[in-house]
Design a protein around this motif. Sequence first.
Motif, PDB file in Angstrom:
ATOM      1  N   GLU A  81      60.024  -8.890  63.393  1.00 56.64           N
ATOM      2  CA  GLU A  81      59.346  -7.859  62.645  1.00 56.64           C
ATOM      3  C   GLU A  81      59.124  -6.591  63.493  1.00 56.64           C
ATOM      4  OE1 GLU A  81      60.432  -9.688  60.199  1.00 56.64           O
ATOM      5  OE2 GLU A  81      58.786  -8.957  58.936  1.00 56.64           O
ATOM      6  N   ARG A  82      57.918  -6.063  63.540  1.00 61.42           N
ATOM      7  CA  ARG A  82      57.701  -4.806  64.251  1.00 61.42           C
ATOM      8  C   ARG A  82      58.097  -4.897  65.728  1.00 61.42           C
ATOM      9  NH1 ARG A  82      51.864  -2.747  63.574  1.00 61.42           N
ATOM     10  NH2 ARG A  82      52.653  -1.615  61.743  1.00 61.42           N
ATOM     11  N   ASP A  83      57.934  -6.079  66.313  1.00 60.61           N
ATOM     12  CA  ASP A  83      58.270  -6.260  67.729  1.00 60.61           C
ATOM     13  C   ASP A  83      59.769  -6.194  67.992  1.00 60.61           C
ATOM     14  OD1 ASP A  83      55.573  -6.583  68.254  1.00 60.61           O
ATOM     15  OD2 ASP A  83      55.658  -8.772  68.057  1.00 60.61           O
ATOM     16  N   ALA A  84      60.560  -6.317  66.913  1.00 56.07           N
ATOM     17  CA  ALA A  84      62.013  -6.213  67.044  1.00 56.07           C
ATOM     18  C   ALA A  84      62.563  -5.145  66.105  1.00 56.07           C
ATOM     19  CB  ALA A  84      62.658  -7.558  66.725  1.00 56.07           C
ATOM     20  N   GLU A  85      61.722  -4.199  65.739  1.00 52.12           N
ATOM     21  CA  GLU A  85      62.086  -3.232  64.701  1.00 52.12           C
ATOM     22  C   GLU A  85      63.376  -2.483  65.012  1.00 52.12           C
ATOM     23  OE1 GLU A  85      60.001   0.456  62.197  1.00 52.12           O
ATOM     24  OE2 GLU A  85      58.834  -0.711  63.653  1.00 52.12           O
ATOM     25  N   HIS A  86      63.579  -2.143  66.276  1.00 50.91           N
ATOM     26  CA  HIS A  86      64.768  -1.363  66.637  1.00 50.91           C
ATOM     27  C   HIS A  86      66.049  -2.201  66.572  1.00 50.91           C
ATOM     28  CE1 HIS A  86      62.332   2.059  67.642  1.00 50.91           C
ATOM     29  NE2 HIS A  86      61.636   1.371  68.536  1.00 50.91           N
ATOM     30  N   LEU A 117      66.489  -4.493  64.073  1.00 51.17           N
ATOM     31  CA  LEU A 117      66.622  -4.947  62.692  1.00 51.17           C
ATOM     32  C   LEU A 117      67.224  -3.858  61.812  1.00 51.17           C
ATOM     33  CD1 LEU A 117      63.109  -6.629  62.329  1.00 51.17           C
ATOM     34  CD2 LEU A 117      65.298  -7.809  62.592  1.00 51.17           C
ATOM     35  N   PRO A 118      67.933  -4.234  60.761  1.00 47.52           N
ATOM     36  CA  PRO A 118      68.451  -3.234  59.823  1.00 47.52           C
ATOM     37  C   PRO A 118      67.312  -2.442  59.190  1.00 47.52           C
ATOM     38  CG  PRO A 118      69.487  -5.376  59.453  1.00 47.52           C
ATOM     39  CD  PRO A 118      68.351  -5.610  60.398  1.00 47.52           C
ATOM     40  N   SER A 119      67.507  -1.158  59.028  1.00 48.46           N
ATOM     41  CA  SER A 119      66.457  -0.315  58.468  1.00 48.46           C
ATOM     42  C   SER A 119      66.067  -0.765  57.059  1.00 48.46           C
ATOM     43  CB  SER A 119      66.900   1.145  58.454  1.00 48.46           C
ATOM     44  OG  SER A 119      68.096   1.299  57.694  1.00 48.46           O
ATOM     45  N   ALA A 120      67.050  -1.285  56.303  1.00 50.04           N
ATOM     46  CA  ALA A 120      66.759  -1.761  54.949  1.00 50.04           C
ATOM     47  C   ALA A 120      65.804  -2.950  54.997  1.00 50.04           C
ATOM     48  CB  ALA A 120      68.052  -2.145  54.240  1.00 50.04           C
ATOM     49  N   TYR A 121      65.992  -3.843  55.990  1.00 51.65           N
ATOM     50  CA  TYR A 121      65.085  -4.989  56.110  1.00 51.65           C
ATOM     51  C   TYR A 121      63.683  -4.521  56.480  1.00 51.65           C
ATOM     52  CZ  TYR A 121      62.623  -9.074  57.697  1.00 51.65           C
ATOM     53  OH  TYR A 121      61.652 -10.038  57.848  1.00 51.65           O
ATOM     54  N   VAL A 122      63.574  -3.559  57.380  1.00 47.13           N
ATOM     55  CA  VAL A 122      62.259  -3.077  57.801  1.00 47.13           C
ATOM     56  C   VAL A 122      61.507  -2.493  56.605  1.00 47.13           C
ATOM     57  CG1 VAL A 122      61.048  -1.391  59.229  1.00 47.13           C
ATOM     58  CG2 VAL A 122      62.976  -2.673  60.176  1.00 47.13           C
ATOM     59  N   SER A 177      51.973  -7.203  64.130  1.00 43.76           N
ATOM     60  CA  SER A 177      53.413  -6.971  64.063  1.00 43.76           C
ATOM     61  C   SER A 177      54.034  -7.161  62.686  1.00 43.76           C
ATOM     62  CB  SER A 177      54.134  -7.908  65.052  1.00 43.76           C
ATOM     63  OG  SER A 177      53.628  -7.742  66.359  1.00 43.76           O
ATOM     64  N   PHE A 178      53.233  -7.504  61.683  1.00 43.41           N
ATOM     65  CA  PHE A 178      53.775  -7.783  60.355  1.00 43.41           C
ATOM     66  C   PHE A 178      53.396  -6.730  59.318  1.00 43.41           C
ATOM     67  CE2 PHE A 178      55.317 -11.584  61.994  1.00 43.41           C
ATOM     68  CZ  PHE A 178      55.919 -12.380  61.028  1.00 43.41           C
ATOM     69  N   TRP A 179      52.811  -5.625  59.743  1.00 39.73           N
ATOM     70  CA  TRP A 179      52.378  -4.569  58.820  1.00 39.73           C
ATOM     71  C   TRP A 179      51.444  -5.148  57.744  1.00 39.73           C
ATOM     72  CZ3 TRP A 179      57.796  -5.286  59.663  1.00 39.73           C
ATOM     73  CH2 TRP A 179      58.349  -4.402  60.602  1.00 39.73           C
ATOM     74  N   PHE A 180      50.638  -6.139  58.136  1.00 39.10           N
ATOM     75  CA  PHE A 180      49.851  -6.914  57.176  1.00 39.10           C
ATOM     76  C   PHE A 180      48.358  -6.670  57.368  1.00 39.10           C
ATOM     77  CE2 PHE A 180      47.662 -11.041  56.263  1.00 39.10           C
ATOM     78  CZ  PHE A 180      47.835 -11.029  54.884  1.00 39.10           C
ATOM     79  N   ASP A 181      47.649  -6.359  56.267  1.00 40.04           N
ATOM     80  CA  ASP A 181      46.212  -6.092  56.334  1.00 40.04           C
ATOM     81  C   ASP A 181      45.393  -7.081  55.515  1.00 40.04           C
ATOM     82  OD1 ASP A 181      46.502  -3.787  57.957  1.00 40.04           O
ATOM     83  OD2 ASP A 181      47.014  -2.593  56.184  1.00 40.04           O
ATOM     84  N   GLY A 182      46.028  -8.103  54.971  1.00 41.47           N
ATOM     85  CA  GLY A 182      45.309  -9.058  54.138  1.00 41.47           C
ATOM     86  C   GLY A 182      44.591 -10.117  54.950  1.00 41.47           C
ATOM     87  N   GLU A 183      44.245 -11.211  54.285  1.00 37.14           N
ATOM     88  CA  GLU A 183      43.487 -12.294  54.923  1.00 37.14           C
ATOM     89  C   GLU A 183      44.432 -13.310  55.547  1.00 37.14           C
ATOM     90  OE1 GLU A 183      40.233 -15.813  53.788  1.00 37.14           O
ATOM     91  OE2 GLU A 183      40.566 -14.129  52.415  1.00 37.14           O
ATOM     92  N   ILE A 184      44.119 -13.746  56.749  1.00 37.57           N
ATOM     93  CA  ILE A 184      44.907 -14.763  57.443  1.00 37.57           C
ATOM     94  C   ILE A 184      44.154 -16.092  57.365  1.00 37.57           C
ATOM     95  CG2 ILE A 184      45.903 -15.491  59.632  1.00 37.57           C
ATOM     96  CD1 ILE A 184      46.206 -12.517  60.347  1.00 37.57           C
ATOM     97  N   LEU A 185      44.810 -17.097  56.803  1.00 38.50           N
ATOM     98  CA  LEU A 185      44.209 -18.425  56.684  1.00 38.50           C
ATOM     99  C   LEU A 185      44.575 -19.237  57.926  1.00 38.50           C
ATOM    100  CD1 LEU A 185      45.163 -19.153  52.948  1.00 38.50           C
ATOM    101  CD2 LEU A 185      43.058 -18.107  53.838  1.00 38.50           C
ATOM    102  N   GLU A 186      43.619 -19.423  58.793  1.00 38.01           N
ATOM    103  CA  GLU A 186      43.852 -20.112  60.064  1.00 38.01           C
ATOM    104  C   GLU A 186      43.642 -21.617  59.869  1.00 38.01           C
ATOM    105  OE1 GLU A 186      41.057 -17.854  62.434  1.00 38.01           O
ATOM    106  OE2 GLU A 186      42.695 -16.604  63.224  1.00 38.01           O
TER     107      GLU A 186
END
Length: 354
Positions: free
Chosen positions: A103-108, A110-115, A142-151
């Motif tokens: 994801e963001r840690d490998a953004e460069h 990854l294909p731009s369409a996938y990002v 790194s996932f562009w995620f702002d929701g709730e994480i269920l641990e």
Amino acid sequence: MPIEKKKIVFTSHHGNGFGDSPKYIALALLDKGFKLVWLVRQKNQAIPSSIQQVEYGTKESLIELATAEIWIDNCRKRLYPPKKKKQVYIQTWHSPLRLKKIERDAEHDLPSAYVMQAKQDAKMCDYMISGSSFSTALYRNSFWFDGEILEVGTPRCDLFFKAPNRSLDRTKYVLYAPTFRENSSTDAYLKDFERIRVALEGLGYGEWKVWVRLHPNLRQGAATYDFTFSEDVIDMSDYPDIQELLNQADWLITDYSSSMFDQLIARKRCILYVPDEVAYQRQERAFYFKLDELPFPKSRTIQELEQVIIQWDETKYQKDIAAFQARVETYETGQATQKVVQKIQEICIGDSYV
């Protein structure tokens, strides 16, 4: 189209098969009054008859998604209708931990369409399921995620906390499950499985067989690759659920696959066979952990692999496993599926749609 209360639509690996964490969540919901729909590219006999199968990517599949109360997936969604405000999207992701940066840690890399697709998917997602503190930080950063994480742990790994049913089978199994290379090459793959069988049997462990499971990206062309299968070396690439193989196998040999971390959770033996370690990191993807930081013994040649097996130190291995689990702060207790089901029931209680 109105939302149907207690209707859940599942997808795994973009419609490829019945597996990973969505499978175990679906099975746990069978007797709880939900309407369950599974999107699949072709009819699958492994899916219980009480789960409706709908062809992935069709107009019918979009209608099912548009009218579901909950979506559950293990990959970024590709084909979907606009998500309604009162619909809930739970993302399980497809590994409890991972070696390769994503994801963001490998953004460069990854294909731009996938990002773009990943960012849009993250905006829709309401919950992500995490198996460790390390994964929680990764999803947040790194996932562009702002929701709730269920641990809660990883549903697909709960079966490791139950004893496998091996009462009628005295044969032992070693599973070889390498990841794929971007150029589809198998040059770095283990091929001489007989030497591994002989090394294991030489320790007095009894009769051994080798299961070979190629990555989905290579399965279609398995017959064209230089593998020799027999009664003792069995091609399991088409077996629908790798978790069941991991649970039955006594050892895992892999390279950079996240299956190593399933073995970590199961506290079972894993060896890394990585003859292309330097080239892989240079040509494919950077890592979150150095291989030498992992608790799994590493080998670069078939001779080194034999020696790792012959000189295996179980006490040291279990100590290293425990230390790494403490480092990533694992949440795995065997109760992940149950906790996700409880969350789904909470989501559905009291909701009304007009």
